[in-house]
Scaffold this motif. Structure first.
Motif, PDB file in Angstrom:
ATOM      1  N   GLU A  42       0.796  -0.923  -0.059  1.00 45.55           N
ATOM      2  CA  GLU A  42      -0.191  -0.033  -0.034  1.00 45.55           C
ATOM      3  C   GLU A  42       0.844   1.243   0.109  1.00 45.55           C
ATOM      4  OE1 GLU A  42      -3.854   1.308   2.206  1.00 45.55           O
ATOM      5  OE2 GLU A  42      -2.325   0.554   3.728  1.00 45.55           O
ATOM      6  N   SER A  76      -2.500   4.038  -8.365  1.00 39.70           N
ATOM      7  CA  SER A  76      -3.908   3.445  -8.407  1.00 39.70           C
ATOM      8  C   SER A  76      -4.287   2.822  -9.788  1.00 39.70           C
ATOM      9  CB  SER A  76      -4.792   4.633  -7.900  1.00 39.70           C
ATOM     10  OG  SER A  76      -6.133   4.019  -8.119  1.00 39.70           O
ATOM     11  N   PRO A  81      -2.923  -0.605  -4.165  1.00 33.26           N
ATOM     12  CA  PRO A  81      -3.747   0.053  -3.384  1.00 33.26           C
ATOM     13  C   PRO A  81      -2.936   1.530  -2.902  1.00 33.26           C
ATOM     14  CG  PRO A  81      -3.912  -2.239  -2.629  1.00 33.26           C
ATOM     15  CD  PRO A  81      -2.562  -2.025  -3.807  1.00 33.26           C
ATOM     16  N   TYR A  83      -3.540   5.337  -0.017  1.00 33.26           N
ATOM     17  CA  TYR A  83      -4.162   5.946   0.858  1.00 33.26           C
ATOM     18  C   TYR A  83      -3.555   7.423   0.880  1.00 33.26           C
ATOM     19  CZ  TYR A  83      -0.085   5.033   3.931  1.00 33.26           C
ATOM     20  OH  TYR A  83       1.245   4.967   4.598  1.00 33.26           O
ATOM     21  N   ASN A 110      -7.686   4.165  -1.516  1.00 29.56           N
ATOM     22  CA  ASN A 110      -8.730   3.426  -0.971  1.00 29.56           C
ATOM     23  C   ASN A 110      -9.043   3.572   0.496  1.00 29.56           C
ATOM     24  OD1 ASN A 110      -6.384   1.758  -2.724  1.00 29.56           O
ATOM     25  ND2 ASN A 110      -8.335   0.921  -3.026  1.00 29.56           N
ATOM     26  N   ARG A 111      -8.492   4.513   0.802  1.00 24.29           N
ATOM     27  CA  ARG A 111      -8.563   4.997   2.476  1.00 24.29           C
ATOM     28  C   ARG A 111      -7.909   6.272   2.833  1.00 24.29           C
ATOM     29  NH1 ARG A 111      -5.184   3.074   6.834  1.00 24.29           N
ATOM     30  NH2 ARG A 111      -3.441   2.262   6.069  1.00 24.29           N
ATOM     31  N   GLU A 170     -13.227   4.662   3.077  1.00 26.87           N
ATOM     32  CA  GLU A 170     -12.855   4.256   4.446  1.00 26.87           C
ATOM     33  C   GLU A 170     -11.796   5.124   4.962  1.00 26.87           C
ATOM     34  OE1 GLU A 170      -9.810   0.741   5.712  1.00 26.87           O
ATOM     35  OE2 GLU A 170     -10.933   0.263   3.990  1.00 26.87           O
TER      36      GLU A 170
END
Length: 175
Positions: A42, A76, A81, A83, A110-111, A170
């Motif tokens: 990530e 992405s 992933p 953030y 994603n978050r 998220e």
């Protein structure tokens, strides 16, 4: 230029450990192919503000936020992933500007992790000096906002939860 990060990633790739990267630079893009070799990876970017004047004062060595967001887009697009670490959100940020910041990453990450400015002893004086010098009209609001029981951060937290939920993001609020 020394490829230290790339060399570390190359050494780790054979072991394939879970990997989380957090950067304040778009240079992390140089390692996209290496990071793609990890099965659990990530990549995140710290983004404090979209206001370039504020960024130049508080993050003088960091590239503009737009470049960091573009880096997240690139990761992405290749399926890695991503953030965003939104923080520290400075008390100079209006609630409307905060929403713009969230919107800038909403379709990319994603978050989201959100944090406030923590006035640790090692940062308190330089931050106060910068506010007095570059944003003197905001100094009284800033002083109130950095208190433990801050109405600014209480309002921001409530607004952030609503904004994140409206955008189906998220999130984790760290204060």
């Amino acid at each position: 230029e020394r490829r230290v990060t790339a060399r570390i990633l190359e050494a780790l790739a054979d072991y394939d450990p879970p990997l989380m990267v957090l950067s304040k630079s778009d240079l992390v893009k140089r390692d996209v192919s290496l990071l793609g070799r990890f099965s659990q990876v990530e990549v995140g970017e710290t983004i404090t503000t979209l206001d370039d004047k504020v960024r130049r004062v508080f993050e003088p060595g960091a590239p503009p936020s737009e470049r960091r967001i573009q880096a997240l887009e690139e990761f992405s697009e290749v399926g890695i992933p991503t953030y965003a670490f939104l923080g520290p959100i400075l008390p100079l940020t209006t609630l409307e500007a905060f929403e713009e910041l969230v919107d800038s990453v909403a379709g990319v990450v994603n978050r989201v992790l959100l944090d406030r400015l923590n006035m640790r002893p090692d940062v308190a004086e330089p931050v106060k000096r910068a506010v007095r010098r570059f944003f003197p009209a905001k100094a009284p609001e800033f002083r109130e906002a950095v208190q433990t029981a801050s109405t600014y951060y209480s309002r921001l937290k409530i607004r952030a939860m609503r904004v994140f939920e409206e955008r189906s993001l998220e999130y984790e609020i760290l204060f």
